[in-house]
Scaffold this motif. Structure first.
Motif, PDB file in Angstrom:
ATOM      1  N   PRO A  36       1.146  -1.641  -0.061  1.00 54.35           N
ATOM      2  CA  PRO A  36      -0.240   0.498  -0.148  1.00 54.35           C
ATOM      3  C   PRO A  36       1.012   1.202   0.214  1.00 54.35           C
ATOM      4  CG  PRO A  36      -0.301  -0.867   2.136  1.00 54.35           C
ATOM      5  CD  PRO A  36       0.430  -1.934   1.537  1.00 54.35           C
ATOM      6  N   HIS A  85      -0.342   8.288  -6.098  1.00 57.63           N
ATOM      7  CA  HIS A  85      -1.206   9.668  -5.669  1.00 57.63           C
ATOM      8  C   HIS A  85      -0.222  10.525  -4.993  1.00 57.63           C
ATOM      9  CE1 HIS A  85      -5.118   6.591  -6.206  1.00 57.63           C
ATOM     10  NE2 HIS A  85      -4.302   5.362  -5.216  1.00 57.63           N
ATOM     11  N   VAL A  94      -4.532  -2.383  -2.168  1.00 58.51           N
ATOM     12  CA  VAL A  94      -5.656  -1.760  -1.315  1.00 58.51           C
ATOM     13  C   VAL A  94      -6.461  -2.165  -0.378  1.00 58.51           C
ATOM     14  CG1 VAL A  94      -8.329  -0.598  -2.820  1.00 58.51           C
ATOM     15  CG2 VAL A  94      -5.989   0.036  -4.333  1.00 58.51           C
ATOM     16  N   ARG A  95      -6.472  -3.487  -0.527  1.00 57.31           N
ATOM     17  CA  ARG A  95      -6.717  -4.363   0.475  1.00 57.31           C
ATOM     18  C   ARG A  95      -6.515  -4.288   1.773  1.00 57.31           C
ATOM     19  NH1 ARG A  95      -7.520  -8.877  -2.795  1.00 57.31           N
ATOM     20  NH2 ARG A  95      -6.110  -9.694  -2.115  1.00 57.31           N
ATOM     21  N   MET A 102      -5.742  -0.806   2.612  1.00 55.22           N
ATOM     22  CA  MET A 102      -5.393   0.447   3.170  1.00 55.22           C
ATOM     23  C   MET A 102      -6.012   0.607   4.121  1.00 55.22           C
ATOM     24  SD  MET A 102      -4.377   2.782  -0.185  1.00 55.22           S
ATOM     25  CE  MET A 102      -3.627   2.518  -0.892  1.00 55.22           C
ATOM     26  N   LYS A 156      -7.988   5.250   1.982  1.00 57.56           N
ATOM     27  CA  LYS A 156      -8.693   4.307   0.200  1.00 57.56           C
ATOM     28  C   LYS A 156     -10.110   6.205   0.750  1.00 57.56           C
ATOM     29  CE  LYS A 156      -9.427   0.343   1.577  1.00 57.56           C
ATOM     30  NZ  LYS A 156     -10.559  -0.880   1.460  1.00 57.56           N
ATOM     31  N   LEU A 205      -8.507   9.410  -0.803  1.00 57.60           N
ATOM     32  CA  LEU A 205      -8.235   8.441  -2.446  1.00 57.60           C
ATOM     33  C   LEU A 205      -9.439   8.067  -3.097  1.00 57.60           C
ATOM     34  CD1 LEU A 205      -5.514   6.014  -1.974  1.00 57.60           C
ATOM     35  CD2 LEU A 205      -5.154   8.118  -1.868  1.00 57.60           C
ATOM     36  N   ARG A 206     -10.179   8.139  -3.207  1.00 55.62           N
ATOM     37  CA  ARG A 206     -12.033   7.695  -3.550  1.00 55.62           C
ATOM     38  C   ARG A 206     -12.275   9.822  -3.827  1.00 55.62           C
ATOM     39  NH1 ARG A 206     -13.214   3.328  -0.546  1.00 55.62           N
ATOM     40  NH2 ARG A 206     -14.502   5.138   0.793  1.00 55.62           N
TER      41      ARG A 206
END
Length: 259
Positions: free
Chosen positions: A162, A170, A202-203, A205, A210, A213-214
């Motif tokens: 991550p 990012h 991703v899992r 994080m 998350k 980031l979205r």
């Protein structure tokens, strides 16, 4: 601050008792659950506090179905530039060089100590807090938000995926990119981008990272190993001007509520 759900109330802490209620919830999350500590943590009274608390505004989410002493179920603390000047610095400046953000001359808001009571995670409580944050941002004309968010533990090796994904995909633009400061600074580019297993990364994080980031958030360069809080921090940055219309609408809702 208005809220649609009649059971909940959203407001800024106005009294020392309300700030202590926020600190009690923070203790349960950051100390009892995650193993954090600090020089001003009061284990007898079960309060998580630091020297910056008097300078922050504390956004509270209350559930009036609970006992009065246990009503605070969510907190966020926020600090504007004028408050940071009174405090002598932003909280994050112990860990990150914020020179690019400060040099931008734009209205800044530091976010921190975001947490929910364990019974309210995964529901609407976090959205209520974010709507309150949206209203605060609209009220103060904030353009850039930032603050540290954490991975549990202080060993970067198990978090290589991550951390590397954050670095490769990012990283904040140079004009708003904080940089981790020694001696706690740690590289995030631990795995080459082409070797990353993105779903696995991703899992691993935390949900809060998350969520940022979205919404179009970025991270600063480098992580910071925070031994007292038993965590690895990354510095999240959100520039309202760089957000998509869909993302920006979440924050504009605050202005709609206020009008």
């Amino acid at each position: 601050m208005q809220i649609d759900d009649p059971h909940f109330e959203l407001r800024l802490a106005n009294t020392e008792a309300e700030r202590r209620a926020a600190q009690r919830l923070r203790y349960e999350v950051f100390v009892a659950e995650l193993g954090g500590d600090g020089p001003l943590v009061d284990h007898d009274a079960r309060l998580e506090a630091d020297r910056f608390d008097p300078f922050f505004d504390h956004l509270l989410l209350l559930d009036h179905r609970r006992a009065p002493e246990d009503e605070v179920v969510g907190v966020y603390r926020v600090m504007r530039c004028d408050q940071a000047e009174a405090a002598g610095q932003f909280y994050s400046e112990d860990e990150y060089d914020l020179t690019p953000l400060r040099a931008s001359g734009r209205p800044l808001l530091e976010l921190g100590r975001s947490c929910l009571h364990r019974d309210y995670r995964g529901g609407t409580a976090m959205m209520h807090l974010w709507n309150g944050l949206a209203e605060y941002i609209a009220d103060h004309g904030i353009e850039v938000m930032f603050g540290v968010a954490s991975f549990h533990g202080t060993d970067p090796a198990p978090l290589a995926a991550p951390l590397s994904l954050l670095h490769h995909r990012h990283l904040a633009p140079p004009d708003i990119r904080p940089r981790a400061k020694p001696p706690g600074a740690s590289r995030m580019d631990l795995i080459a981008e082409q070797a990353l297993d993105r779903p696995v990364a991703v899992r691993q994080m935390p949900a809060l990272i998350k969520a940022y980031l979205r919404l179009g958030g970025f991270v600063g360069e480098g992580a910071f190993i925070d031994h007292p809080f038993n965590c690895i921090d990354v510095c999240l940055v959100m520039d309202v001007a760089r957000m998509s219309e869909k993302h920006r609408a979440i924050y504009q809702r605050g202005a709609e509520i206020r009008s």
